[in-house]
Design an enzyme around this catalytic site. Structure first.
Site, PDB file in Angstrom:
ATOM      1  N   LYS A   1       8.417 -14.522  -5.209  1.00  0.00           N
ATOM      2  CA  LYS A   1       9.581 -13.930  -4.522  1.00  0.00           C
ATOM      3  C   LYS A   1      10.698 -13.787  -5.534  1.00  0.00           C
ATOM      4  O   LYS A   1      10.789 -14.603  -6.455  1.00  0.00           O
ATOM      5  CB  LYS A   1      10.028 -14.830  -3.357  1.00  0.00           C
ATOM      6  CG  LYS A   1       8.977 -15.083  -2.298  1.00  0.00           C
ATOM      7  CD  LYS A   1       8.891 -13.969  -1.283  1.00  0.00           C
ATOM      8  CE  LYS A   1       7.687 -14.174  -0.368  1.00  0.00           C
ATOM      9  NZ  LYS A   1       7.532 -13.190   0.680  1.00  0.00           N
TER      10      LYS A   1
ATOM     11  N   LYS B   1       0.253 -15.431  -5.692  1.00  0.00           N
ATOM     12  CA  LYS B   1      -0.105 -14.139  -5.130  1.00  0.00           C
ATOM     13  C   LYS B   1       1.038 -13.142  -5.287  1.00  0.00           C
ATOM     14  O   LYS B   1       2.206 -13.502  -5.136  1.00  0.00           O
ATOM     15  CB  LYS B   1      -0.431 -14.366  -3.644  1.00  0.00           C
ATOM     16  CG  LYS B   1      -0.569 -13.155  -2.791  1.00  0.00           C
ATOM     17  CD  LYS B   1      -0.934 -13.563  -1.387  1.00  0.00           C
ATOM     18  CE  LYS B   1       0.004 -13.106  -0.304  1.00  0.00           C
ATOM     19  NZ  LYS B   1       0.862 -11.978  -0.479  1.00  0.00           N
TER      20      LYS B   1
ATOM     21  N   ASP C   1       3.217 -10.034  -3.837  1.00  0.00           N
ATOM     22  CA  ASP C   1       3.564  -9.717  -2.452  1.00  0.00           C
ATOM     23  C   ASP C   1       2.929  -8.387  -2.055  1.00  0.00           C
ATOM     24  O   ASP C   1       2.522  -7.599  -2.917  1.00  0.00           O
ATOM     25  CB  ASP C   1       5.091  -9.714  -2.263  1.00  0.00           C
ATOM     26  CG  ASP C   1       5.460 -10.523  -1.027  1.00  0.00           C
ATOM     27  OD1 ASP C   1       4.701 -10.441  -0.047  1.00  0.00           O
ATOM     28  OD2 ASP C   1       6.481 -11.230  -1.051  1.00  0.00           O
ATOM     29  N   GLU C   2       2.863  -8.137  -0.756  1.00  0.00           N
ATOM     30  CA  GLU C   2       2.115  -6.971  -0.269  1.00  0.00           C
ATOM     31  C   GLU C   2       2.744  -5.647  -0.708  1.00  0.00           C
ATOM     32  O   GLU C   2       2.038  -4.641  -0.834  1.00  0.00           O
ATOM     33  CB  GLU C   2       1.973  -7.018   1.261  1.00  0.00           C
ATOM     34  CG  GLU C   2       3.245  -6.834   2.083  1.00  0.00           C
ATOM     35  CD  GLU C   2       4.117  -8.079   2.120  1.00  0.00           C
ATOM     36  OE1 GLU C   2       3.666  -9.139   1.657  1.00  0.00           O
ATOM     37  OE2 GLU C   2       5.272  -7.974   2.606  1.00  0.00           O
TER      38      GLU C   2
ATOM     39  N   HIS D   1      -4.579  -8.797   2.806  1.00  0.00           N
ATOM     40  CA  HIS D   1      -3.262  -8.935   3.435  1.00  0.00           C
ATOM     41  C   HIS D   1      -3.185  -7.918   4.561  1.00  0.00           C
ATOM     42  O   HIS D   1      -3.658  -6.790   4.419  1.00  0.00           O
ATOM     43  CB  HIS D   1      -2.160  -8.678   2.400  1.00  0.00           C
ATOM     44  CG  HIS D   1      -0.799  -9.069   2.900  1.00  0.00           C
ATOM     45  ND1 HIS D   1      -0.140  -8.364   3.871  1.00  0.00           N
ATOM     46  CD2 HIS D   1      -0.003 -10.121   2.579  1.00  0.00           C
ATOM     47  CE1 HIS D   1       1.027  -8.957   4.120  1.00  0.00           C
ATOM     48  NE2 HIS D   1       1.128 -10.026   3.355  1.00  0.00           N
TER      49      HIS D   1
ATOM     50  N   LYS E   1       6.830 -18.018  10.555  1.00  0.00           N
ATOM     51  CA  LYS E   1       7.880 -17.059  10.926  1.00  0.00           C
ATOM     52  C   LYS E   1       7.382 -15.837  11.694  1.00  0.00           C
ATOM     53  O   LYS E   1       8.172 -15.123  12.304  1.00  0.00           O
ATOM     54  CB  LYS E   1       8.613 -16.583   9.658  1.00  0.00           C
ATOM     55  CG  LYS E   1       7.845 -15.567   8.805  1.00  0.00           C
ATOM     56  CD  LYS E   1       8.656 -15.112   7.594  1.00  0.00           C
ATOM     57  CE  LYS E   1       7.862 -14.106   6.768  1.00  0.00           C
ATOM     58  NZ  LYS E   1       8.480 -13.767   5.490  1.00  0.00           N
TER      59      LYS E   1
END
Ligand code: CAP
Ligand code: MG
Length: 438
Positions: free
Chosen positions: A155, A181, A183-184, A273, A314
């Protein structure tokens, strides 16, 4: 009852055969329509029917290919349709979905329509590759045998340069995580080129492996148009990667299948994902259930798939639904008594897909996730690692400590008394939500 085209499709006396693909739909007829009529429209439009009688139909087509709507529950608004497998091309998921999840969504006669579940026949299951590695294969590659795999997502999602990305990844691995990983939505950006990111992040991976003596995994997101995706997967292999990540919905079923064929040849496992799934899965009255989607991705060969956090993190999602998805993708083969309890898919030896629990997770939820979902999972925390008060490395350590504490059955708050990083995580995130002032 009306007839949609040449045949009648509703037959409540019909007993489905082992060679029938069975689909369960939630349906709400439009104003003025009956449930029976809607079944005629749906079964017909998803197979051999059209809006009028046609001259090109003959009795042998109808005999071989006609589906039967054999179950109607008006109270729960559920119907089941059995389609002869002969109606479909084997090993073509796009083709199958164009039938059972295609035009039917646009029909005026249905106010709402949700494909809840699909039961594939043996021949259909056998026509798909399934995961090449599955849970046991992933455990062998990662050398993590008896605890969940733990990881982070770099992130911010997008924004770091390829060098900064590699530095963050290195910190996370050094802190004790198994997986880092992409991110998408991180693909190949002007400020973070895919190939440069691979160069720097695999270099960081090698260094972290050397320094920790542990196997470290980098999930590189190869999502792109097919030829570029192929190039990216081949580059990951060249760099010594073991896995590629793909956004299964946005690339589409066909590309996932092609990627599985390529990955099989290259010897890579696949991380799926599910970005965009909410557009299909979230409305309880319309769309396609995550359970049905997850089955298609196991068939196509996704080795590990995002399924949610059983309501703990979340993202929107219910515990019961997500546990049944985990059951479906991870089960090896159903015992006869379980088969009676739930109309579950038989997988005929197809390897299981590992469930990925992600979204809004911090070290504080690790024990609860393991308790609910078991240890055959990947637990990922993005914000829950990089948001740690002492930074990424300590955040990763807190995740590792939480996993260790949970596996030893020690309450995490107690474990935190002797584990500083976990204690810091509690200090930041263990807060009761403040009551809003009116
Ligand atoms: C998690 C995540 C995943 C979500 C998607 C994210 O980050 O990488 O994309 O898990 O949901 O960007 O949100 P955080 P799901 O740990 O920072 O929340 O797994 O349910 O498909
Ligand atoms: Mg993400």
């Amino acid at each position: 009852m009306m007839i949609y085209g040449n045949c009648e499709f509703v037959d409540l006396k019909y007993k489905p055969k082992s060679t029938d693909l069975i689909v369960e739909y939630y349906v709400e007829p439009a104003k003025g329509e009956t449930m029976e009529n809607l079944c005629e429209y749906l079964a017909g439009e998803s197979s051999i029917g059209t809006w009028t009688k046609i001259k090109t139909m003959n009795s042998s087509i109808a005999k071989k290919l006609k589906p039967h709507a054999f179950f109607i529950d008006k109270k729960r608004k559920l119907i089941k349709i059995a389609y002869p497998e002969y109606l479909f091309e084997m090993g073509n998921m796009s083709g199958i979905l164009s039938s059972i999840a295609g035009n039917v969504y646009g029909m005026k006669q249905a106010k709402h329509l949700r494909l809840e579940d699909i039961h594939f026949t043996k021949k259909m299951v056998k026509s798909f590759p399934g995961p090449k590695y599955g849970i046991a294969g992933i455990r062998k590659i990662t050398k993590v045998k008896d605890r969940p795999l733990i990881g982070t997502i770099v992130k911010p999602k997008v924004g770091l340069t390829h060098k900064q990305h590699a530095d963050v990844a290195y910190e996370a691995w050094m802190g004790g995580l198994d997986i880092v990983k992409d991110d998408e939505n991180l693909t190949s950006m002007t400020f973070n080129n895919f190939y440069k990111r691979m160069d720097s992040t695999f270099k960081a991976r090698d260094k972290a492996e050397k320094e920790t003596g542990e196997k470290k995994i980098y999930l590189a997101n190869v999502t792109a148009e097919w030829y570029e995706m192929k190039k990216r997967a081949e580059y990951v292999k060249k760099k010594g990667g073991e896995v590629v990540m793909v956004d299964v919905l946005t690339v589409g079923w066909s590309a996932v299948h092609s990627l599985r064929i390529l990955a099989g040849k290259l010897g890579l496992f696949l991380h799926g994902h599910r970005a965009m799934h909410g557009a299909l899965t979230r409305d309880p009255h319309h769309g396609i259930s995550m359970l049905a989607l997850a089955k298609t991705y196991r068939l196509l060969g996704i080795d590990q798939l995002h399924i949610g956090t059983a309501g703990i993190g979340k993202m929107h999602g219910s515990k019961d639904e997500e546990l049944s998805i985990e059951y479906e993708i991870e089960n090896q083969d159903i015992k006869a008594d379980e088969m009676l309890l739930r109309l579950s898919q038989k997988w005929f030896g197809m390897k299981p897909t590992l469930a990925v629990a992600s979204g809004g997770v911090s070290p504080l939820q690790v024990a609860e996730i393991i308790k609910v979902m078991g240890k055959d999972i990947v637990i990922q925390a993005g914000g829950g690692v990089h948001g740690h008060p002492l930074g990424t490395r300590r955040g990763a350590t807190a995740m590792r400590q939480a996993t260790e504490g949970a596996m030893k059955n020690i309450p995490l708050k107690k474990y935190a008394q002797t584990h500083m990083e976990l204690a810091e995580a509690f200090a930041k995130w263990d807060k009761k939500p403040k009551k809003r002032k009116k």
